[in-house]
Design an enzyme around this catalytic site. Structure first.
Site, PDB file in Angstrom:
ATOM      1  N   HIS A  23       3.513  12.414  -4.939  1.00  0.00           N
ATOM      2  CA  HIS A  23       3.508  11.679  -5.394  1.00  0.00           C
ATOM      3  C   HIS A  23       4.910  11.566  -7.062  1.00  0.00           C
ATOM      4  O   HIS A  23       4.938  12.030  -7.770  1.00  0.00           O
ATOM      5  CB  HIS A  23       2.862  11.215  -6.754  1.00  0.00           C
ATOM      6  N   ASP A 157       7.923   8.261   3.130  1.00  0.00           N
ATOM      7  CA  ASP A 157       6.858   8.159   4.212  1.00  0.00           C
ATOM      8  C   ASP A 157       7.914   7.322   5.334  1.00  0.00           C
ATOM      9  O   ASP A 157       7.952   7.784   6.742  1.00  0.00           O
ATOM     10  CB  ASP A 157       5.970   7.392   3.998  1.00  0.00           C
TER      11      ASP A 157
HETATM   12  C1  GLA Z   1       2.382   6.926  -0.429  1.00  0.00           C
HETATM   13  C2  GLA Z   1       4.064   6.538  -0.939  1.00  0.00           C
HETATM   14  C3  GLA Z   1       5.145   6.897  -0.597  1.00  0.00           C
HETATM   15  C4  GLA Z   1       4.464   8.580  -1.903  1.00  0.00           C
HETATM   16  C5  GLA Z   1       2.562   8.894  -1.230  1.00  0.00           C
HETATM   17  C6  GLA Z   1       2.309   9.642  -2.818  1.00  0.00           C
HETATM   18  O1  GLA Z   1       2.017   7.568   0.690  1.00  0.00           O
HETATM   19  O2  GLA Z   1       4.507   5.126   0.714  1.00  0.00           O
HETATM   20  O3  GLA Z   1       6.707   7.118  -0.975  1.00  0.00           O
HETATM   21  O4  GLA Z   1       5.615   7.812  -3.134  1.00  0.00           O
HETATM   22  O5  GLA Z   1       2.448   7.977  -1.492  1.00  0.00           O
HETATM   23  O6  GLA Z   1       3.532  11.529  -2.594  1.00  0.00           O
END
Ligand code: GLA
Length: 372
Positions: A23, A157
């Site tokens: 996050h 991601d």
């Molecule tokens: C999800 C979101 C990412 C990131 C994570 C928490 O996977 O897609 O962009 O913010 O939560 O780290």
């Protein structure tokens, strides 16, 4: 479906596990994810019209048929929105048949949606000779998810799915998307990273993710910094009276998590896995208590792993369900899994699923007949 002809391009992209740095991608922080071995494959064939057809190996009877002129940001739909969003954000102007084979577990917090987007993006990039760099594709697939699907995710991601390399974790600076590969060879130290899927399904479309992201952004605005990346612990303490309690707690998570990523990188380089485990656990406590995105199943997985010899454990990904990770000695793996399964059973939770995965390669083109 006899009118589906052989593909011109095949590409695949992996899901991910985030070792640490949770996050904070949308706060311009550093993250340290790696790609898992499970991948999603996209088989694409160019068409001579403007029709888009999508089907999947997992649901062979569900063929989605639409056209380029019907692309409709935030128009709703099911999983095909992730595919259509990428066609939209890459500004494709020719029809295409797309067959998906999704092998990344769904809803487990392992970024099956990023794997889908990135497999399609890499295949389209090749099929139509778009020449986008991996960094550009990361931004374009994030745009698809933000502006077409309507999920306010950060850049982590997609970046790791596109840019990871086997044997390494990817240190990503989310401010400028520069990357550094950090060798991550647990097996040489007789360790495993156990992934515990709580089977509690989360969806980022729910308000919890966006609400916390907004807390970080409003805290930054009140303090007068661009993002959490520019905030020190000292400035945060001095600014406490300007913030709501939630803003303060979310900001404290972000500031301490960015520092933990830096520590984790040094500890990985030094192969000091005992200390790395402590930093991973500290991340969980911060996500649980300050960021408040954990849930009873994730806490149970983490607490039980730690009580059974894990060097460190934490929830990963968006939270509110999905998976936890635990850094475990290879010869303790079985004991740890059994203990977690027993704890889930006695708490009345659904049985968890277990995976282990070595750091794997990012997206790649598997077949290229695009010049035909
Ligand atoms: C999800 C979101 C990412 C990131 C994570 C928490 O996977 O897609 O962009 O913010 O939560 O780290």
């Amino acid at each position: 479906m006899s009118d589906w002809l052989e593909p011109h391009v095949i590409a695949s992209a992996p899901g991910r596990v985030n070792l640490i740095g949770e996050h904070i991608d949308f706060s311009h922080g550093f993250v340290l994810p790696f790609a898992i071995a499970d991948r999603t494959t996209a088989k694409l064939r160019r068409r001579d019209d403007s029709i888009i057809r999508i089907r999947s190996v997992q649901r062979p009877d569900d063929v989605i048929s639409t056209s380029l002129s019907e692309l409709n940001p935030l128009g709703g739909g099911d999983w095909e929105r992730y595919v259509l969003g990428v066609i939209w954000s890459l500004k494709i102007d020719q029809g295409v048949d797309i067959e998906i084979d999704g092998q990344v577990p769904l809803g487990a917090g392992l970024s099956s949606s990023a794997a889908l987007e990135c497999a399609v993006a890499v295949a389209l990039n090749q099929l139509f000779a778009l020449n986008h760099s991996r960094k550009e594709l990361a931004l374009l697939t994030q745009k698809a998810e933000n502006d077409y699907v309507g999920v306010p995710c950060g850049i982590m991601d997609q970046s790791v799915s596109l840019m990871a390399q086997e044997g390494s974790a990817l240190l990503l600076d989310c401010r400028d998307l520069t990357t550094t590969l950090i060798p991550f060879d647990l097996a040489a130290s007789s360790l495993e990273l156990l992934v515990i899927d709580t089977q509690v399904h989360h969806t980022l479309v729910d308000g919890g993710y966006a609400e916390r992201r907004n807390n970080c952004e409003s805290a930054a605005a009140k303090i007068g910094v661009v993002s959490m990346r520019d905030l020190s612990s000292q400035l945060l303490q001095e600014s406490k009276s300007l913030l709501t309690e939630h803003e303060f707690l979310r900001a404290r998570h972000a500031v301490t998590e960015i520092a933990r990523v830096a520590q984790a990188v040094e500890l990985l380089k030094a192969k000091d896995f005992n200390e790395l485990g402590k930093v991973i656990t500290a991340s969980h406590l911060s996500l649980r208590d300050d960021y408040e995105v954990s849930c009873p199943e994730l806490n149970c997985a983490v607490d039980t792993a730690l009580a059974n010899g894990a060097l460190g454990a934490r929830m990963v990904g968006g939270g509110f369900g999905g998976s936890a990770i635990a850094l475990v000695a290879q010869n303790q793996l079985d004991v740890t899994e059994k203990a977690i399964a027993a704890a889930f059973s006695s708490a009345g939770f659904i049985a968890p699923r277990f995976f282990t995965s070595l750091p794997s390669d990012g997206a790649r083109v598997e077949l290229d007949l695009s010049s035909i």
